[in-house]
Design a protein around this motif. Structure first.
Motif, short mmCIF file in Angstrom:
data_model
loop_
_atom_site.label_atom_id
_atom_site.label_comp_id
_atom_site.label_asym_id
_atom_site.label_seq_id
_atom_site.Cartn_x
_atom_site.Cartn_y
_atom_site.Cartn_z
N GLU A 2 -2.83 -0.78 -5.03
CA GLU A 2 -2.85 0.37 -4.25
C GLU A 2 -0.52 0.57 -4.87
OE1 GLU A 2 -3.85 -0.22 -0.13
OE2 GLU A 2 -5.49 0.25 -0.70
N SER A 3 -0.38 2.01 -4.48
CA SER A 3 1.06 2.30 -4.54
C SER A 3 1.62 1.16 -3.54
CB SER A 3 1.76 3.39 -4.97
OG SER A 3 2.25 3.83 -4.73
N THR A 4 3.03 1.08 -3.99
CA THR A 4 3.82 0.14 -3.18
C THR A 4 4.77 1.56 -2.31
OG1 THR A 4 5.75 0.16 -4.31
CG2 THR A 4 4.44 -2.11 -4.79
N THR A 5 4.97 2.81 -2.65
CA THR A 5 4.92 3.71 -1.78
C THR A 5 4.49 3.88 -0.38
OG1 THR A 5 5.97 4.77 -4.00
CG2 THR A 5 6.41 6.17 -1.84
N SER A 6 5.50 4.00 0.19
CA SER A 6 4.74 4.47 1.90
C SER A 6 5.03 5.31 1.88
CB SER A 6 5.91 3.90 2.92
OG SER A 6 7.14 4.39 2.54
N LYS A 7 3.13 5.83 3.08
CA LYS A 7 3.57 7.03 2.64
C LYS A 7 3.06 7.19 4.62
CE LYS A 7 -0.68 6.47 0.04
NZ LYS A 7 -1.83 6.25 -0.30
N PRO A 8 3.56 8.32 5.17
CA PRO A 8 2.99 8.41 6.30
C PRO A 8 1.88 8.99 6.62
CG PRO A 8 3.10 11.32 5.44
CD PRO A 8 3.59 10.32 4.14
N ARG A 9 1.39 7.53 7.96
CA ARG A 9 -0.01 7.95 8.46
C ARG A 9 0.00 8.63 9.85
NH1 ARG A 9 -2.52 4.07 5.68
NH2 ARG A 9 -1.75 2.90 3.93
N ASP A 10 -1.87 8.98 9.96
CA ASP A 10 -1.49 9.29 11.30
C ASP A 10 -2.50 8.42 12.48
OD1 ASP A 10 -4.68 9.14 10.53
OD2 ASP A 10 -4.28 11.60 10.38
N ALA A 11 -2.95 8.02 13.82
CA ALA A 11 -3.20 7.36 13.83
C ALA A 11 -4.59 6.40 13.42
CB ALA A 11 -4.40 7.28 15.53
N SER A 12 -5.20 7.13 12.49
CA SER A 12 -5.98 6.67 11.92
C SER A 12 -6.30 6.28 10.14
CB SER A 12 -7.81 7.30 11.62
OG SER A 12 -7.16 8.86 11.18
N GLY A 13 -5.06 6.32 9.69
CA GLY A 13 -4.64 5.74 8.59
C GLY A 13 -5.13 7.36 7.62
N SER A 14 -3.71 7.65 6.67
CA SER A 14 -3.98 9.10 5.54
C SER A 14 -4.69 8.34 4.43
CB SER A 14 -2.54 9.18 5.08
OG SER A 14 -1.84 8.16 4.59
N ASP A 15 -5.14 7.43 4.34
CA ASP A 15 -6.05 6.73 2.43
C ASP A 15 -7.45 7.27 3.65
OD1 ASP A 15 -3.81 5.68 1.83
OD2 ASP A 15 -4.11 3.86 2.64
N LEU A 16 -7.84 8.22 2.57
CA LEU A 16 -9.25 8.61 3.03
C LEU A 16 -11.14 7.61 3.33
CD1 LEU A 16 -11.77 11.25 2.12
CD2 LEU A 16 -11.41 10.17 -0.27
N SER A 17 -10.55 6.44 2.23
CA SER A 17 -11.39 5.22 2.94
C SER A 17 -11.02 5.12 4.51
CB SER A 17 -11.03 4.16 2.12
OG SER A 17 -9.72 3.60 2.75
N GLU A 18 -10.03 4.50 5.07
CA GLU A 18 -9.70 4.97 6.20
C GLU A 18 -9.56 6.06 7.16
OE1 GLU A 18 -7.96 1.38 8.30
OE2 GLU A 18 -8.98 0.58 5.68
N GLN A 19 -10.16 6.87 6.43
CA GLN A 19 -10.32 7.97 7.83
C GLN A 19 -11.84 7.71 8.36
OE1 GLN A 19 -8.55 11.38 5.09
NE2 GLN A 19 -6.96 11.29 7.04
N ILE A 20 -12.61 7.57 6.62
CA ILE A 20 -14.21 7.73 6.53
C ILE A 20 -14.47 6.92 7.35
CG2 ILE A 20 -16.60 6.66 5.70
CD1 ILE A 20 -15.07 8.18 2.58
N LYS A 21 -13.66 5.45 8.00
CA LYS A 21 -13.99 4.23 8.05
C LYS A 21 -14.45 4.55 10.08
CE LYS A 21 -12.87 0.37 8.33
NZ LYS A 21 -11.83 -1.38 7.68
N ALA A 22 -12.55 5.55 10.47
CA ALA A 22 -13.05 6.29 11.39
C ALA A 22 -13.61 7.48 11.87
CB ALA A 22 -11.13 7.29 11.48
N ALA A 23 -13.74 8.10 11.24
CA ALA A 23 -14.93 9.15 11.22
C ALA A 23 -16.28 8.48 11.26
CB ALA A 23 -14.79 10.17 9.83
N THR A 24 -16.88 7.40 10.69
CA THR A 24 -18.06 6.76 10.73
C THR A 24 -18.21 5.68 12.02
OG1 THR A 24 -17.79 6.13 9.42
CG2 THR A 24 -19.27 7.81 8.74
N LYS A 25 -17.14 5.85 12.41
CA LYS A 25 -17.10 5.12 13.85
C LYS A 25 -18.38 5.06 14.33
CE LYS A 25 -13.83 2.23 17.01
NZ LYS A 25 -12.93 1.95 17.33
N ASP A 26 -18.12 6.04 15.55
CA ASP A 26 -19.39 5.33 16.29
C ASP A 26 -21.06 6.12 15.21
OD1 ASP A 26 -17.06 6.51 18.39
OD2 ASP A 26 -17.40 9.02 18.42
#
Length: 272
Positions: A2-26
């Motif tokens: 992963e790049s060391t450059t910081s990226k803005p994030r929302d509550a669930s994270g802006s990375d696709l992997s984090e968004q998938i985890k959040a979207a499928t949590k329920d």
């Protein structure tokens, strides 16, 4: 990595992997709380059920890996294309041959729910290859996580010696599952997607889980009709009787085969 450059994030994270985890949590929670899932973790699996599991997994991975191979140069697939490290078909073939012999395809019935899932994989492989990302992520990272525990449970429950019959759970090309999962997430997060494409990938990940939950519901209906509660531990006499029962009862074959398959597949997915 992963790049060391910081990226803005929302509550669930802006990375696709984090968004998938959040979207499928329920969906994770709903599927984890089935009685069948808990039963598998207790080691309550029969030899016949495991055979059906392997056959179902083979069909699913055959569809997934053929579509990944066919779309290997697609911009969304290329970053997460790791056939040497992740491909499961050869291992599944060896496991099936261990239990069924060289003509295993003629001896095991694949549940209809598995066909529905493979049909979806074929459809998106042909028309929307970027959606394969959602399925590859949930399947392979699940196998590298909870799937490792399942291999040990299966081995102990069925009294299997060495690696025979459980090669599906082994990844000789991956020296460190944790480091590889980090690499995989990094590669996936690097895929360039439009906002619409990203939403579609998230929807597809949820859809994959919903396939499982729908089949769990069907399984409970099947079990209530048959009234079957298998407690076989895999001895020869019981296995022969079980095989005869499955051959003469398509409803029972479908119900138990699908249920154990999805419990096993699901448990791996929930651990990444």
């Amino acid at each position: 990595m992963e790049s060391t450059t910081s990226k803005p994030r929302d509550a669930s994270g802006s990375d696709l992997s984090e968004q998938i985890k959040a979207a499928t949590k329920d969906s994770h929670v709903r599927a984890e709380n089935t009685q069948l899932m808990l039963s598998y973790q207790r080691g309550q699996i029969t030899r016949t059920q495991y055979k059906l599991l392997l056959c179902s997994l083979y069909e699913i991975y055959q569809a997934l890996e053929e579509e990944l191979d066919r779309n290997a140069d697609h911009p969304a697939v290329q970053p997460i294309y790791f056939p040497q490290e992740l491909a499961r078909l050869e291992a599944l073939e060896l496991d099936l041959e261990h239990f069924f012999g060289p003509h295993w395809r003629k001896r095991v019935t694949v549940p209809a729910a598995t066909h529905r899932y493979t049909q979806r994989l074929r459809e998106i492989g042909k028309n929307s290859p970027d959606l394969l990302v959602a399925h590859a992520y949930t399947r392979y990272l699940g196998d590298l996580s909870g799937g490792q525990v399942l291999g040990k449970i299966t081995q102990k429950s069925l009294g299997l010696s060495g690696d025979k019959g459980v090669l599906f759970f082994l990844f000789p090309g991956v020296t460190s599952p944790n480091r590889f999962k980090q690499l995989y997430r990094s590669r996936m997060n690097s895929i360039e997607l439009t906002e619409q494409q990203r939403r579609e990938v998230l929807d597809e990940a949820t859809r994959a889980f919903e396939f499982n939950i729908e089949v769990f519901d069907d399984l409970q209906k099947m079990l209530s009709i048959t009234g079957e509660a298998s407690s076989d531990k895999g001895n020869d006499a019981a296995t022969k009787m079980e095989s005869k029962t499955f051959s003469s009862s398509p409803v029972l074959q479908f119900a138990l085969g699908v249920g154990i398959t999805l419990a096993t597949v699901g448990m791996g997915v929930y651990a990444f």
